[in-house]
Scaffold this active site. Structure first.
Site, short mmCIF file in Angstrom:
data_model
loop_
_atom_site.label_atom_id
_atom_site.label_comp_id
_atom_site.label_asym_id
_atom_site.label_seq_id
_atom_site.Cartn_x
_atom_site.Cartn_y
_atom_site.Cartn_z
N PHE A 1 0.86 -1.20 0.00
CA PHE A 1 0.00 0.00 0.00
C PHE A 1 0.89 1.24 0.00
O PHE A 1 0.82 2.09 0.87
CB PHE A 1 -0.96 -0.02 1.21
CG PHE A 1 -2.16 0.86 1.05
CD1 PHE A 1 -2.99 0.74 -0.05
CD2 PHE A 1 -2.47 1.84 1.99
CE1 PHE A 1 -4.12 1.55 -0.21
CE2 PHE A 1 -3.59 2.65 1.86
CZ PHE A 1 -4.41 2.50 0.76
N GLU B 1 -1.17 -4.34 -17.14
CA GLU B 1 -0.98 -3.09 -17.91
C GLU B 1 -0.01 -2.13 -17.23
O GLU B 1 0.77 -1.44 -17.88
CB GLU B 1 -2.33 -2.39 -18.12
CG GLU B 1 -2.27 -1.14 -18.98
CD GLU B 1 -1.85 -1.43 -20.42
OE1 GLU B 1 -2.65 -2.02 -21.14
OE2 GLU B 1 -0.72 -1.06 -20.82
N GLU C 1 13.07 4.02 -8.50
CA GLU C 1 12.83 2.80 -7.73
C GLU C 1 13.41 2.99 -6.33
O GLU C 1 14.25 3.87 -6.11
CB GLU C 1 13.53 1.61 -8.39
CG GLU C 1 13.03 1.26 -9.78
CD GLU C 1 11.57 0.85 -9.81
OE1 GLU C 1 11.22 -0.14 -9.16
OE2 GLU C 1 10.77 1.53 -10.47
N LYS D 1 11.38 -4.00 -18.66
CA LYS D 1 10.24 -3.63 -19.53
C LYS D 1 10.44 -4.16 -20.94
O LYS D 1 9.47 -4.57 -21.61
CB LYS D 1 10.05 -2.12 -19.49
CG LYS D 1 9.57 -1.65 -18.13
CD LYS D 1 9.72 -0.16 -17.94
CE LYS D 1 9.36 0.26 -16.52
NZ LYS D 1 9.82 1.62 -16.19
N1 HSE Z 1 11.46 3.86 -11.70
C1 HSE Z 1 10.61 3.70 -12.84
C2 HSE Z 1 10.88 4.84 -13.81
C3 HSE Z 1 9.17 3.70 -12.38
O1 HSE Z 1 11.62 5.77 -13.46
O2 HSE Z 1 10.40 4.80 -14.93
C4 HSE Z 1 8.21 3.05 -13.32
O3 HSE Z 1 8.55 1.74 -13.66
#
Ligand code: HSE
Length: 344
Positions: free
Chosen positions: A10, A152, A212, A227
């Site tokens: 959360f 998504e 992050e 990604k």
């Molecule tokens: N730390 C990632 C960024 C957050 O800066 O894009 C989203 O995945």
């Protein structure tokens, strides 16, 4: 009947979704989507479970104090259930998995996904770990159990980087996908061009909530590589492992490199790419000095962008947010809406 949700984690993203569910309750009901958050479980703030639903305003207020102990006692409220007990034993239909991302093991989130599917519950997640490291296994398990795996929010937050190619561009053969998949590094590069130091720019990105928990994943390219793997596996339907992505981040770029590119009419961007070449799949993340005529060169700040090279429709580029509380909360919401509508 209301769609019952249990949230694992959360933080910014989970609170983003809770705020949307609170603010848009009526609008969502008009769309035929009625949700009830029955459980929230966190490592640091405690956990709550009420089979008839938690009060979202009280929950958000308690989270802001740093402890769910400040959520008021009501008859039927259970405290202290751990994540797996909530996944197995709560009456939720869907587990919203927004615990922390681990791109090395994917854990504990992979186990949470397995447990949810085994318990006949859907997963909706913004967590890259399980999707980058175990997508095919988890998608097959979800299918076998007749539940949904909503992902998504794992690439470009609420910008529909996955649903656009899967739904709207279906029928194209997508041979290559490339783009800017990390907001933190694009923000740092933008600020360095404005004269800020690398360290000061990174600090700002952390303060703004883009980075992050451990920003090494951002600046060394691992977040973008995760990604790239998700895009390869989900959009291009190939089996790619994180270790197969050649990966270099921006930590070695200096102010002088940025100025040199500027003098040549170019701009450094951290570009993720996955390309099919015959039976081969080539994937990389690396800084590239793009000419300013390239559309990706003009994507600034924390904004992300993705270009799909499609055989029928030609190149299609999508530009939008890649992080943020409301934006990622929306990505979770759109999965919930599509589950309610029985759409992909
Ligand atoms: N730390 C990632 C960024 C957050 O800066 O894009 C989203 O995945």
């Amino acid at each position: 009947m209301a769609h019952k949700l249990a949230m694992i984690g959360f933080g910014t993203v989970g609170q983003g979704l809770a705020q949307i569910l609170l603010d848009k309750k009526e609008g969502l009901r008009n769309l035929g989507v009625e949700t009830q958050l029955v459980a929230v479980s966190t490592l640091s703030k405690g956990s709550l479970y009420h089979p008839e639903g938690l009060d979202l305003a009280e929950l958000l207020a308690a989270a802001k104090t740093g402890s769910l102990a400040h959520y008021p006692n009501t008859p039927g409220l259970q405290r202290g259930w751990d994540n797996l007990k909530i996944i197995h034993q709560s009456n939720a239909d869907t587990v919203v998995e927004v615990s922390y991302t681990n791109l090395t093991t994917g854990q504990p989130a992979i186990d949470y996904c397995r447990a949810a599917f085994e318990s006949g519950k859907n997963i909706v997640t913004a967590n890259k770990g399980p999707v980058a490291l175990a997508y095919h296994e988890l998608a097959a398990l979800a299918q076998a159990k007749g539940v949904r795996f909503g992902i998504e929010g794992t690439v470009m937050s609420g910008t529909p980087a996955l649903r656009l190619p899967l739904v709207t561009l279906a029928g194209n053969d997508i041979r290559e996908v490339r783009g800017i998949f990390n907001g933190t590094t694009n923000f740092i590069l933008t600020k360095m061009e404005e004269g800020l130091s690398y360290t000061a720019a990174l600090k700002q990105a952390q303060e703004l909530g883009y980075a992050e928990a451990d920003p090494t994943a951002d600046v060394e390219g691992h977040d973008a590589a995760g990604k790239v793997v998700i895009l390869a596996n989900v959009v291009m339907n190939v089996s790619l492992a994180q270790s197969e992505v050649s990966c270099r981040g921006i930590s070695q770029l200096t102010g002088a490199d940025i100025q040199q590119a500027q003098a040549e009419g170019k701009r450094w961007k951290l570009i993720g790419r996955v390309k099919k070449e015959g039976a081969q799949v080539i994937a990389s993340v690396q800084p590239e000095a793009l000419p300013l005529s390239d559309p990706l060169a003009n994507v600034m700040g924390a904004t992300n962008a993705i270009t799909y090279e499609c055989d029928l429709s030609g190149p299609i580029t999508l530009v939008g947010a890649g992080a943020g509380s409301a934006q990622t909360g929306f990505a979770l919401l759109i999965d919930l809406i599509n589950i309610a509508r029985k759409n992909l």
